[in-house]
Design an enzyme around this catalytic site. Structure first.
Site, PDB file in Angstrom:
ATOM      1  N   ASP A   1       0.839  -1.205   0.000  1.00  0.00           N
ATOM      2  CA  ASP A   1       0.000   0.000   0.000  1.00  0.00           C
ATOM      3  C   ASP A   1       0.869   1.248   0.000  1.00  0.00           C
ATOM      4  O   ASP A   1       0.678   2.176   0.785  1.00  0.00           O
ATOM      5  CB  ASP A   1      -0.944  -0.007   1.208  1.00  0.00           C
ATOM      6  CG  ASP A   1      -1.941   1.155   1.187  1.00  0.00           C
ATOM      7  OD1 ASP A   1      -2.274   1.621   0.082  1.00  0.00           O
ATOM      8  OD2 ASP A   1      -2.360   1.596   2.273  1.00  0.00           O
TER       9      ASP A   1
ATOM     10  N   ARG B   1       4.898  11.614  11.756  1.00  0.00           N
ATOM     11  CA  ARG B   1       3.501  11.665  11.308  1.00  0.00           C
ATOM     12  C   ARG B   1       2.789  10.400  11.774  1.00  0.00           C
ATOM     13  O   ARG B   1       3.155   9.286  11.383  1.00  0.00           O
ATOM     14  CB  ARG B   1       3.441  11.772   9.786  1.00  0.00           C
ATOM     15  CG  ARG B   1       2.031  11.714   9.203  1.00  0.00           C
ATOM     16  CD  ARG B   1       2.130  11.718   7.680  1.00  0.00           C
ATOM     17  NE  ARG B   1       0.843  11.644   7.024  1.00  0.00           N
ATOM     18  CZ  ARG B   1       0.212  10.507   6.685  1.00  0.00           C
ATOM     19  NH1 ARG B   1       0.757   9.338   6.992  1.00  0.00           N
ATOM     20  NH2 ARG B   1      -0.940  10.533   6.051  1.00  0.00           N
TER      21      ARG B   1
ATOM     22  N   ASP C   1       0.171   8.019  11.390  1.00  0.00           N
ATOM     23  CA  ASP C   1      -0.720   7.624  10.300  1.00  0.00           C
ATOM     24  C   ASP C   1      -2.002   6.986  10.840  1.00  0.00           C
ATOM     25  O   ASP C   1      -1.957   6.146  11.743  1.00  0.00           O
ATOM     26  CB  ASP C   1       0.017   6.629   9.392  1.00  0.00           C
ATOM     27  CG  ASP C   1      -0.845   6.135   8.250  1.00  0.00           C
ATOM     28  OD1 ASP C   1      -1.171   6.950   7.373  1.00  0.00           O
ATOM     29  OD2 ASP C   1      -1.207   4.938   8.254  1.00  0.00           O
TER      30      ASP C   1
ATOM     31  N   GLU D   1      -2.467  12.487  11.436  1.00  0.00           N
ATOM     32  CA  GLU D   1      -3.226  12.355  10.194  1.00  0.00           C
ATOM     33  C   GLU D   1      -4.665  12.014  10.570  1.00  0.00           C
ATOM     34  O   GLU D   1      -4.980  10.870  10.905  1.00  0.00           O
ATOM     35  CB  GLU D   1      -2.652  11.259   9.292  1.00  0.00           C
ATOM     36  CG  GLU D   1      -3.288  11.248   7.920  1.00  0.00           C
ATOM     37  CD  GLU D   1      -3.628   9.858   7.402  1.00  0.00           C
ATOM     38  OE1 GLU D   1      -4.045   9.757   6.231  1.00  0.00           O
ATOM     39  OE2 GLU D   1      -3.512   8.876   8.153  1.00  0.00           O
TER      40      GLU D   1
ATOM     41  N   HIS E   1       0.316  12.804  -1.451  1.00  0.00           N
ATOM     42  CA  HIS E   1       0.453  11.477  -2.048  1.00  0.00           C
ATOM     43  C   HIS E   1      -0.896  10.798  -2.219  1.00  0.00           C
ATOM     44  O   HIS E   1      -1.022   9.853  -3.009  1.00  0.00           O
ATOM     45  CB  HIS E   1       1.324  10.605  -1.152  1.00  0.00           C
ATOM     46  CG  HIS E   1       0.634  10.227   0.131  1.00  0.00           C
ATOM     47  ND1 HIS E   1       0.369  11.148   1.131  1.00  0.00           N
ATOM     48  CD2 HIS E   1       0.113   9.045   0.554  1.00  0.00           C
ATOM     49  CE1 HIS E   1      -0.266  10.535   2.118  1.00  0.00           C
ATOM     50  NE2 HIS E   1      -0.427   9.271   1.804  1.00  0.00           N
TER      51      HIS E   1
END
Length: 617
Positions: free
Chosen positions: A116, A256, A258, A300, A367
């Site tokens: 992924d 970050r 996620d 995020e 992205h």
């Protein structure tokens, strides 16, 4: 400088009581907490002197990351420069872009073809071999630090790859590993979960569970090869926190987090934004303040403002340092397609009402895809548009199917039943550059570049940290080559993840090329932003009525300085402004206006207007 042991001890003492209370309230296990504290000390012992010194420096300047000079860029290592050593060799270019915050997309070890895009991590302490080694990452971090560039990396905390050591041992039924995930022997409980848990990818990865070859069933909210971690197990939290600190000790400045809203699962809920998530994030914030206070947490949270804001925590008990401004990004593209700023103004009214301590990362593209997470009840009430019909219009517009549209994008996760597709494409292609180049239409190309710059000017005018997606600074177009790659063809997000076009970048200094116009125009805007106090993160910011629904007026004020920013989201020449006395000067083009009640704006144009010093309020 403080004695090192005292440094750690004092930081731990400041947080110990709250940390222990939260930890034991969640896990009821003092032995696990004692191990946790020992792990923190071990991680701090491994932190090198240069990073400890930076921690102390940043502790004495807690607003260091709120400076208006901060400018971000996100990139894929392989697409940008081949590997980590290649990125290190391109730092001069990154600095030429004015970038001092560099976000590297996922680069930790992950299985080829089942990753992924790097979000299925098989080893949190190893880099994908084709990109380099952990030593290369640390060397790049050192080089960035010497140039004043902050380095950011994703930490995928909701799940691991099915090939992670824990997953392999769980599959083999080794003691202590199945309960790091959500394993079941039959479908009874998984079916109960699926009654209330929304599907993340209903078309490409339907369902929230996967049955393994041995008959066991494991929770996989995202893709079948991404096994959800069970944070109700303190060993998972302990070990994942140590992995985070390991990465911080390699020299990263920003971590970050996620998919953070998903990390706590509870039967009978939607497994999103549960209270325990905030407990975990609060503990991670304290962990960083104890071991590596110079490191920031970026959350995020791809949700509307009401659900995003809680991840900042409170002034007394902060959680994330920064969050993504996802809804404003999506609403920006909606506004470009409709030419009507009403929803965007309503969105800014909400954002501007939030406390100034809340720091957002603002962006146009990244992205990922563009998900149409808009305020549909508001749209329905004001325009009568249904959610399905409006999403179809937006997707038709940005894929060029709508008459008169010059946008070129592709759909992602298209579900014709629900009409819930999302969108992919580069900023330039969505602004019409690709169509203009293909048609060899210089007039249309000029309009497309103007639109691109206006959208970037809008991003830069918002409070927070602006982040440019690599390639956007030179107007890179969609890369359709992914259709021929069996590992990528099923994921249309690769249309905007193409290799960086270094040949085109060479044109950035030529003002007669579209690359030069865009690069130099963007640099000019970034430099003005860095110099003008009205762009301070703590400035007063509000949206006003511009007198024309096609134009957004955003006002910024600090002290006796006021900046009025006007953005024309339509393809028409319009006159708009705000009700002010006195004269203003355009910071970008130098034009002087005796009144800004109604100034001319070119199609998809903008103006940054600074009030002249002698003007009244």
């Amino acid at each position: 400088m403080k004695h090192p042991i005292t440094e750690f001890t004092n930081r731990l003492a400041r947080h110990h009581d709250e940390l222990k209370w939260l930890y034991c309230e969640l896990y009821h296990d003092e032995a696990a907490f004692d191990y946790f504290v020992q792990m923190l000390k071990r991680s701090w012992d491994q932190r090198k002197i240069a990073l400890r010194n930076q921690d102390v420096k940043r502790e004495t300047d807690p607003d260091w990351y709120r400076r208006r000079e901060l400018l971000g860029m996100m990139l894929y290592v392989n697409a940008f420069a081949g590997d980590l050593k290649g990125v290190k060799g391109k730092l001069k270019y990154i600095q030429e872009c004015g970038v001092n915050y560099l976000h590297l997309m996922p680069l930790l070890a992950s299985p080829k073809g089942r990753s992924d895009g790097g979000y299925a991590v098989s080893d949190f302490r190893a880099v994908q071999p084709e990109l380099g080694t952990m030593d290369d990452l640390e060397s790049l971090a050192d080089a960035c630090r010497s140039r004043g560039i902050c380095l950011c990396l994703d930490f995928v905390m909701n799940h691991t790859s099915e090939e992670h050591e824990w997953a392999r041992k769980a599959r083999a039924n080794e003691p202590g590993y199945r309960n790091r995930y959500f394993f079941y022997d039959n479908w009874d409980i998984p079916r109960e979960f699926e009654k209330t848990v929304p599907q993340v990818f209903p078309t490409t990865a339907p369902g929230s569970f996967t049955q393994l070859e041995n008959g066991s069933i494991v929770m996989t909210n995202f893709y079948p090869y991404q096994w959800d971690l069970n944070y109700a197990n303190p060993m998972v939290f302990n070990d994942m926190t140590e992995n985070l600190l390991y990465l911080a000790n390699r020299g990263l400045d920003v971590i970050r987090l996620d998919a953070v809203p998903y990390i706590w699962k509870e039967l009978g809920t939607n497994c999103r934004n549960l209270p325990q998530v905030h407990t975990l994030v609060r503990m991670m914030r304290m962990v960083c303040e104890i071991v590596c206070p110079g490191v920031l947490l970026l959350g995020e949270v791809v949700m509307e403002p009401a659900k995003v804001a809680p991840y900042f925590g409170t002034p007394e008990k902060p959680e994330c340092h920064m969050l993504y401004n996802v809804t404003t990004m999506a609403t920006t593209w909606h506004t470009l397609a409709t030419g009507d700023v009403s929803l965007l103004k309503q969105q800014m009214d909400l954002v501007c009402a939030l406390p100034k301590d809340f720091l957002f990362l603002n962006y146009l593209r990244c992205h990922d895809d563009i998900g149409w997470g808009l305020d549909y009840p508001w749209l329905s009430q004001t325009s009568g548009s249904s959610e399905a019909a409006h999403k179809k219009y937006l997707n038709d517009w940005f894929t060029g199917r709508w008459p008169g549209s010059s946008s070129r994008g592709e759909l992602y996760n298209d579900d014709p039943r629900l009409g819930d597709a999302r969108l992919c494409g580069t900023t330039a292609s969505l602004c019409g550059t690709e169509a203009a180049v293909y048609e060899q239409d210089p007039f249309k190309l000029e309009r497309a570049v103007s639109c691109d710059l206006t959208l970037h000017a809008w991003m830069l005018a918002q409070s927070g940290i602006p982040v440019v997606y690599s390639g956007d600074e030179i107007g890179q177009l969609n890369d359709y080559g992914y259709h021929d790659d069996p590992d990528k063809r099923d994921d249309s997000r690769y249309i905007h993840r193409g290799n960086f076009q270094w040949e085109l970048a060479k044109l950035r200094t030529d003002p007669d090329t579209r690359q030069g116009k865009l690069f130099q125009g963007l640099r000019r805007l970034e430099q003005i932003r860095a110099q003008e106090p009205c762009f301070d993160a703590r400035a007063d910011v509000w949206a006003e009525d511009s007198g024309d629904k096609r134009v957004l007026a955003l006002c910024r004020r600090t002290g006796d300085r006021e900046l009025v920013c006007l953005f024309n989201f339509s393809g028409d020449f319009v006159r708009a402004g705000v009700n002010r006395e006195g004269s203003y000067t355009d910071l970008v083009y130098g034009a002087h206006y005796d009144s800004i009640r109604g100034i001319g704006l070119w199609p998809n144009g903008f103006a940054w207007l600074l009030r002249d010093p002698a003007c009244p309020e």
